[in-house]
Write a protein that holds these residues in place. Structure first.
Motif, PDB file in Angstrom:
ATOM      1  N   LYS A 172       0.944  -1.607   0.194  1.00 17.64           N
ATOM      2  CA  LYS A 172       0.548  -0.197  -0.350  1.00 17.64           C
ATOM      3  C   LYS A 172       0.845   1.554  -0.077  1.00 17.64           C
ATOM      4  CE  LYS A 172      -4.121  -2.322   0.506  1.00 17.64           C
ATOM      5  NZ  LYS A 172      -4.651  -2.658  -0.734  1.00 17.64           N
ATOM      6  N   ASP A 224       0.636  -4.743   3.649  1.00 17.89           N
ATOM      7  CA  ASP A 224      -0.028  -5.005   3.630  1.00 17.89           C
ATOM      8  C   ASP A 224       0.236  -4.961   5.273  1.00 17.89           C
ATOM      9  OD1 ASP A 224      -1.035  -3.848   1.301  1.00 17.89           O
ATOM     10  OD2 ASP A 224      -1.688  -6.371   0.866  1.00 17.89           O
ATOM     11  N   ALA A 268      -3.606   0.704  -3.371  1.00 16.14           N
ATOM     12  CA  ALA A 268      -2.668  -0.100  -3.586  1.00 16.14           C
ATOM     13  C   ALA A 268      -1.445  -0.197  -4.677  1.00 16.14           C
ATOM     14  CB  ALA A 268      -3.644  -1.132  -4.085  1.00 16.14           C
TER      15      ALA A 268
END
Length: 112
Positions: free
Chosen positions: A2, A67, A95
């Motif tokens: 991310k 993540d 993302a």
């Protein structure tokens, strides 16, 4: 992976950097930006003349994390950048499909 984009007040940068270092974040990118949100700028006085400053100086901090480190990173930025006053900023999460370290050719999590 991310990407976290945080818009913060300039004087909070050192606090944010230290908080991210403490949780093991190794790299950040900082950009000087200008903008406004709910503050909608403000009025200043310069040499006796009043003028409106529409865009306020801010810093954009970009961080790419696994993540699994996302929530901890968001919490660290939120706590470090918080003054409790209007204009503290925002955090955006997106993302990341792929990352590549140019020097070594490493990809994915190894590249961050």
């Amino acid at each position: 992976m991310k990407m976290i984009n945080a818009i913060i007040k300039p004087f909070k940068l050192d606090d944010v950097r230290e908080a991210l270092s403490e949780i093991g974040v190794q790299g950040i990118t900082v950009t000087e930006v200008k903008g406004f949100g709910r503050q909608k700028g403000h009025t200043e006085l310069y040499r006796g003349a009043e003028y409106v400053v529409d865009f306020l100086p801010k810093l954009k901090v970009e961080v790419v994390v696994n993540d699994s480190a996302l929530e901890q990173t968001i919490e660290a930025i939120s706590k470090a950048a918080n003054t409790g006053k209007i204009g503290d900023g925002k955090i955006f999460v997106s993302a990341i499909e792929q990352s590549i370290r140019i020097r070594t050719g490493e990809t994915g999590d190894d590249a961050i």
